[in-house]
Design a protein around this motif. Sequence first.
Motif, mmCIF file in Angstrom:
data_model
loop_
_atom_site.group_PDB
_atom_site.id
_atom_site.type_symbol
_atom_site.label_atom_id
_atom_site.label_comp_id
_atom_site.label_asym_id
_atom_site.label_seq_id
_atom_site.Cartn_x
_atom_site.Cartn_y
_atom_site.Cartn_z
ATOM 1 N N ARG A 1 -10.511 -0.527 36.221
ATOM 2 C CA ARG A 1 -10.710 0.679 37.028
ATOM 3 C C ARG A 1 -9.865 1.837 36.513
ATOM 4 O O ARG A 1 -10.337 2.970 36.428
ATOM 5 N N GLN A 2 -8.607 1.541 36.153
ATOM 6 C CA GLN A 2 -7.737 2.602 35.663
ATOM 7 C C GLN A 2 -8.243 3.181 34.341
ATOM 8 O O GLN A 2 -8.260 4.398 34.144
ATOM 9 N N GLU B 1 -8.910 -3.984 39.435
ATOM 10 C CA GLU B 1 -7.571 -3.395 39.481
ATOM 11 C C GLU B 1 -6.604 -4.165 38.584
ATOM 12 O O GLU B 1 -5.898 -3.591 37.757
ATOM 13 N N THR C 1 -11.392 2.932 32.856
ATOM 14 C CA THR C 1 -12.711 3.564 32.891
ATOM 15 C C THR C 1 -12.724 4.832 33.748
ATOM 16 O O THR C 1 -13.663 5.630 33.654
ATOM 17 N N GLY C 2 -11.681 5.017 34.545
ATOM 18 C CA GLY C 2 -11.573 6.250 35.311
ATOM 19 C C GLY C 2 -10.808 7.340 34.587
ATOM 20 O O GLY C 2 -10.688 8.464 35.081
ATOM 21 N N GLY C 3 -10.281 7.025 33.399
ATOM 22 C CA GLY C 3 -9.454 7.966 32.662
ATOM 23 C C GLY C 3 -10.213 8.819 31.667
ATOM 24 O O GLY C 3 -11.357 8.530 31.295
ATOM 25 N N CYS D 1 -5.691 6.794 30.470
ATOM 26 C CA CYS D 1 -6.340 7.863 29.722
ATOM 27 C C CYS D 1 -5.310 8.522 28.824
ATOM 28 O O CYS D 1 -4.149 8.180 28.818
ATOM 29 N N TRP E 1 -11.447 7.178 28.153
ATOM 30 C CA TRP E 1 -12.686 6.415 28.272
ATOM 31 C C TRP E 1 -13.889 7.349 28.431
ATOM 32 O O TRP E 1 -14.918 7.181 27.781
ATOM 33 N N LYS E 2 -13.746 8.327 29.294
ATOM 34 C CA LYS E 2 -14.859 9.231 29.568
ATOM 35 C C LYS E 2 -15.242 10.070 28.356
ATOM 36 O O LYS E 2 -16.368 10.572 28.263
#
Length: 362
Positions: A308-309, A303, A311-313, A39, A316-317
């Motif tokens: 995962r890293q 991973e 789209t969890g940041g 992110c 991305w959000k």
Amino acid sequence: MPLSAASRTVPWAGRRRAARTVTTAVTSALAASLTLAGCGSGGPSGTGGSGASARPADCPAQPATTWAKPVAGGGTHRVRTAQGEVTVPNRPRRVVVLDTAELDSAITLGVTPVGATRSDVAGGFLDYLPKEKVAGIEDVGKIGAPNLEAVAALKPDLILTSKVRDGKRYEQLKAIAPTVMTETTGYPWKQNFATHADALGRIPQARQTAAAYEAHAERVTAALGGAAAAKRTTTNVVRFVEGADTRIYGCRSYIGTILNDVGTGPTSVVQDARDGLMVEVGAEQMSEADADALFYTAYGSPEKSRERQVTGGALWKNLRAVRNGRAFRVDDELWIQGIGYTAADKILEELEGKLGKPGKSQ
């Protein structure tokens, strides 16, 4: 497939690398932080995909498909291939296919190969293909590295593959059976299908398949609100890849042509994509991928591919498509690896379900 995850570009792995890396001047400390967190703030186009890359790409028209004349009865006919004209049986009975596109073509045309190569992701044949259609097909090794002894043991009367995959094995393959090679395994996939159909002696069935697909694409366009509404909708396809940067697919990728058939398309981030296939971006540049609708998938584990890293940041959000609930995770085997009309029809169904407006397809 036989290439490492770092270099594999399914389904066009093996050709020269068709990618452009988008570069950004960042400090090493910031780059490390963004890579770990997936992110960050800002980016080449700014948060939320504003900027030049948010504009629609100027996709060229796809080439028209050229069809051979149908053949009838027994005997043989000649097929134009990447290795010159090849004489094949009019009705081959023991077909071996050495890539996913050739397998899709055969299954689409009602031919069950006696042998086929497999992907190197999870093993076996691609999951989107009906289980009953691939039952009994002999595994003859990985794509790009077929077991030639296993191929010969099946006593094929036709082998289907591409020059980019097996050109260096052509002499060995044609010593086993007539071998029909297209130049590539991807673009132009519709012309490749026509070549496969010619080799299989199934031109009438193939033309019906192509016409049915075109009609299906038109129905999906209608479901999106019509051609004008579809044209106003930008759609990027993102693939997280184990051992490589993230890919955004361009106008001449397989999935890019399907979106083009519906009437949507990628943003101008892919405008300079080498061969029109894709560009690559780092985690700190994910705002480049933003569009009205975003489809994403992963090659490799969530991973190891960094899905995962990222789209969890926060970066991305903050994408417009994510904020608006129009970012959709899709199946990699179907959307990226399949390359054929059976896969394309399933993708059209998903596009209608995810982007369509109720009642608009009637």
